[in-house]
Design a protein around this motif. Structure first.
Motif: not given
Ligand code: CIZ
Length: 310
Positions: A107-109, A124-125, A290-291, A298-299
């Motif tokens: 899954a993409v979170v 992830d985004i 940082d993460k 990304a958003m």
């Protein structure tokens, strides 16, 4: 202290500190009135990143101030009420998300902005209520999406995109308290009004309304509509915001109880103290920052030009 004196003192302290005041659309009317800028969490974080001010007083809740601090690391971001949290954001922890990811390794979170920086860092985004549909749509291929933490917004994004979305069991207690019966009551009370509802409301409510939108969408909608009256199914601060923006139109709260207790914790007195004592400074630990910033960025790429992300 009387209100005019308080406002003058806030003004004076703002100059001394080279500060600006940002207030979310859900804040109390008097807080909105002293703000330099109003908006949703995304608008305000962008303004925080762009401003030349050294200090940003963020009148909102913790996750919003954290987001602003991560997007403008060289500025001092103050949250006037340290305890102003978000019950929805508290429904997901980084540890719980790590475990969930193990269950759904493909899954993409997608993390709703109403999450802690630690949860964003495990995602992830990011997305907001304004761009959740575009963000889910931007995910390439047909990998499932794990949407955290608001199950209603996740459900709405799944419906709009026809993507497979695994829903986290989180909800906003304020938005969930609105029932379809409340919507029907508003229809009878205000037969000429268009009903706007926030996507954090239940699917049963959303299918009965004329417009589903986050607060930034709700602000645009009356401008493009010939309708003169609107029922507002989101936090009550938005009714004040809309009425100021469109004095010639009429806005009604969907219920008198549409009040987020933590959004209403910020008062003029707390803003004065925040500026006077430079508190409470919002800091996100480096390793998380940082993460989480990458997830926010990304958003922002998707929002700048909605497209299919790689
Ligand atoms: O993104 C925001 O600020 C939230 C949480 C809601 C909205 O629609 O403004």
């Amino acid at each position: 202290m009387d209100i005019e004196k308080l406002k003058n003192e806030i003004d004076q302290l703002k100059k001394e500190r080279e500060a600006i005041i940002l207030a979310h659309n859900y804040q109390r009317p008097e807080v909105q009135d002293v703000a330099d800028h109003l908006g949703d969490s995304l608008d305000l974080s962008r303004i925080a990143a762009r401003t030349d001010a050294k200090v940003v007083v963020f009148c909102g809740v913790q996750f919003m101030a954290e987001t602003a601090a991560m997007l403008s690391p060289q500025k001092t971001v103050l949250l006037p009420v340290r305890e102003a949290g978000c019950p929805l954001a508290d429904m997901a922890t980084a540890e719980q998300l790590r475990r969930k990811r193990e269950e759904y390794p493909d899954a993409v979170v997608v993390a709703y902005v109403n999450t802690s920086a630690a949860v964003k860092a495990e995602s992830d985004i990011c997305c907001t209520s304004a761009n959740a549909v575009d963000v889910v749509r931007s995910i390439e291929g047909d990998r499932p999406v794990l949407f955290v933490p608001d199950r209603n917004l996740g459900h709405y994004a799944a419906q709009q995109t026809h993507r497979e979305v695994i829903l986290w069991d989180g909800w906003c207690p304020t938005h969930l308290s609105l029932s379809p019966v409340d919507v029907e009551r508003c229809r009878k009370l205000y037969p000429e009004a268009a009903v706007m509802a926030h996507p954090e409301c239940s699917p049963e409510v959303l299918k009965r309304v004329d417009k589903v939108a986050g607060t930034s969408g709700m602000l645009r909608y009356p401008g493009g509509s010939t309708t003169q009256e609107f029922v507002v199914a989101t936090e009550s601060g938005m009714v004040y915001r809309l009425q100021k923006e469109y004095p010639e139109k009429r806005f009604y709260p969907a219920t008198e109880h549409f009040i987020c207790p933590t959004m209403k914790m910020t008062t003029l007195e707390k803003i004065r103290i925040a500026l006077r004592d430079m508190k409470h400074v919002v800091r996100v630990p480096e390793e998380i920052q940082d993460k989480a910033r990458r997830v926010l960025e990304a958003m922002l790429t998707v929002t700048a030009s909605p497209r299919r992300a790689k």
